[in-house]
Design a protein around this motif. Structure first.
Motif, PDB file in Angstrom:
ATOM      1  N   ILE A 207      -2.690  13.053 -27.528  1.00 54.41           N
ATOM      2  CA  ILE A 207      -3.677  13.291 -28.591  1.00 54.41           C
ATOM      3  C   ILE A 207      -5.008  12.623 -28.256  1.00 54.41           C
ATOM      4  CG2 ILE A 207      -4.227  12.825 -31.030  1.00 54.41           C
ATOM      5  CD1 ILE A 207      -2.105  15.072 -30.526  1.00 54.41           C
TER       6      ILE A 207
ATOM      7  N   GLU B 118      -6.820  14.460 -25.311  1.00 51.06           N
ATOM      8  CA  GLU B 118      -7.275  15.822 -25.608  1.00 51.06           C
ATOM      9  C   GLU B 118      -8.467  15.857 -26.550  1.00 51.06           C
ATOM     10  OE1 GLU B 118      -3.804  17.674 -27.212  1.00 51.06           O
ATOM     11  OE2 GLU B 118      -2.808  17.810 -25.264  1.00 51.06           O
ATOM     12  N   ASP B 119      -8.689  14.792 -27.312  1.00 48.61           N
ATOM     13  CA  ASP B 119      -9.756  14.783 -28.302  1.00 48.61           C
ATOM     14  C   ASP B 119     -11.121  14.731 -27.610  1.00 48.61           C
ATOM     15  OD1 ASP B 119     -11.696  13.369 -30.299  1.00 48.61           O
ATOM     16  OD2 ASP B 119     -10.009  14.089 -31.518  1.00 48.61           O
TER      17      ASP B 119
ATOM     18  N   GLU C 252       3.602  13.182 -32.863  1.00 50.54           N
ATOM     19  CA  GLU C 252       2.251  13.747 -32.816  1.00 50.54           C
ATOM     20  C   GLU C 252       1.509  13.474 -34.127  1.00 50.54           C
ATOM     21  OE1 GLU C 252       0.148  18.113 -32.583  1.00 50.54           O
ATOM     22  OE2 GLU C 252       2.021  17.828 -31.471  1.00 50.54           O
ATOM     23  N   THR C 253       2.199  13.583 -35.245  1.00 47.77           N
ATOM     24  CA  THR C 253       1.580  13.308 -36.542  1.00 47.77           C
ATOM     25  C   THR C 253       1.121  11.858 -36.632  1.00 47.77           C
ATOM     26  OG1 THR C 253       2.951  14.997 -37.591  1.00 47.77           O
ATOM     27  CG2 THR C 253       1.932  13.368 -39.047  1.00 47.77           C
TER      28      THR C 253
ATOM     29  N   ALA D 222       0.292   9.944 -34.154  1.00 54.30           N
ATOM     30  CA  ALA D 222      -0.848   9.805 -33.251  1.00 54.30           C
ATOM     31  C   ALA D 222      -2.114  10.366 -33.885  1.00 54.30           C
ATOM     32  CB  ALA D 222      -0.548  10.514 -31.929  1.00 54.30           C
ATOM     33  N   ARG D 223      -2.011  11.493 -34.564  1.00 55.56           N
ATOM     34  CA  ARG D 223      -3.183  12.082 -35.228  1.00 55.56           C
ATOM     35  C   ARG D 223      -3.691  11.186 -36.361  1.00 55.56           C
ATOM     36  NH1 ARG D 223      -4.349  16.747 -33.038  1.00 55.56           N
ATOM     37  NH2 ARG D 223      -2.710  18.061 -32.162  1.00 55.56           N
ATOM     38  N   LYS D 224      -2.777  10.581 -37.099  1.00 55.55           N
ATOM     39  CA  LYS D 224      -3.169   9.644 -38.164  1.00 55.55           C
ATOM     40  C   LYS D 224      -3.903   8.446 -37.556  1.00 55.55           C
ATOM     41  CE  LYS D 224       0.721  10.480 -41.293  1.00 55.55           C
ATOM     42  NZ  LYS D 224       1.952   9.862 -41.847  1.00 55.55           N
TER      43      LYS D 224
ATOM     44  N   LEU E 136      -5.537   8.274 -34.698  1.00 52.24           N
ATOM     45  CA  LEU E 136      -6.836   8.701 -34.188  1.00 52.24           C
ATOM     46  C   LEU E 136      -7.838   8.874 -35.328  1.00 52.24           C
ATOM     47  CD1 LEU E 136      -8.727   9.627 -31.952  1.00 52.24           C
ATOM     48  CD2 LEU E 136      -7.718  11.921 -32.149  1.00 52.24           C
ATOM     49  N   ALA E 137      -7.414   9.501 -36.412  1.00 61.73           N
ATOM     50  CA  ALA E 137      -8.310   9.688 -37.563  1.00 61.73           C
ATOM     51  C   ALA E 137      -8.737   8.346 -38.143  1.00 61.73           C
ATOM     52  CB  ALA E 137      -7.615  10.540 -38.623  1.00 61.73           C
TER      53      ALA E 137
END
Length: 162
Positions: free
Chosen positions: A22, A25-26, A141-142, A144-146, A148-149
Motif C-alpha cells: 500500500i 503504490e501510493d 490491506e484495510t 494498511a490503508r487506515k 496510510l490515511a
C-alpha cells in the motif's frame, strides 16, 4: 503471554506485506525504506535501539513513518520509545499494534497514533487471546490503508502547524 499461531507472520505475509504494498503504490508517498528492529532484553539496550530508530529516520529525512510491531508486552517497551524518539524529532508516526495503546506496558504522550489490528477483538475476544488460526491477527490491506490515511492526516497537520 507469547506470540501464538494467530499472531505469527508467515513468510508469504512478508513477501506480500500489505503495508509495504500500500505504501509503495501510493502516489503521494515516497517509500524511503524499511527498518527492521529486534527487541533487546535489557532496558538500556531498548532505549538505545529506540534512539537509533529515531536518529535513522531523521537522517533519512522522512516526513512521516508507519511502525508495525509483531508482539505484545515486552516488545512494546522499545516500540513505545521508538515512537517517542521519532516524534521528538518532528517525525509524525502511525503505529500498528496487536493491542490498543492504553494496554502498552509503557506509555508516553506520543501514543495517539497507535492503530490496533488484532482481529480477535472484532470477534469479542480480549487483546492477546489466541485464536489458533495461523496469521489471523496480522496486518491486512484495510489496516494498511487506515494507517496510510492516518499518517497523511498527521503529516498535513504538522505541515499546517510548521
Amino acid at each position: 503471554m507469547g506470540l501464538g499461531t494467530s499472531m505469527k507472520e508467515t513468510t508469504l505475509h512478508y513477501y506480500r506485506d500489505p503495508l509495504v504494498e500500500i505504501l509503495s503504490e501510493d502516489q503521494d508517498v515516497n517509500l524511503r525504506g524499511i527498518v527492521i528492529v529486534g527487541s533487546p532484553d535489557k532496558n538500556e539496550e531498548k532505549y538505545l535501539s529506540a534512539e537509533r530508530v529515531g536518529a535513522s529516520l531523521e537522517c533519512m529525512r522522512v516526513d512521516g513513518a508507519v511502525f508495525s510491531c509483531n508482539g505484545l508486552g515486552n516488545n512494546h517497551i522499545d516500540y513505545a520509545h521508538s515512537i517517542e524518539a521519532a516524534e521528538k524529532r518532528g517525525i509524525p508516526v502511525v503505529a500498528l499494534s496487536l493491542c490498543p495503546a492504553e494496554d502498552f506496558v509503557v506509555q508516553n504522550k506520543y501514543m495517539d497514533g497507535v492503530l490496533c489490528y488484532y482481529k480477535a477483538l472484532e470477534e469479542g475476544r480480549q487483546a492477546g487471546d489466541e485464536t489458533t488460526v495461523l496469521a489471523q491477527n496480522t496486518v491486512t490491506e484495510t489496516d494498511a490503508r487506515k494507517a496510510l490515511a492516518m499518517l497523511k492526516l498527521k503529516m498535513r497537520k504538522k505541515e499546517k502547524e510548521g
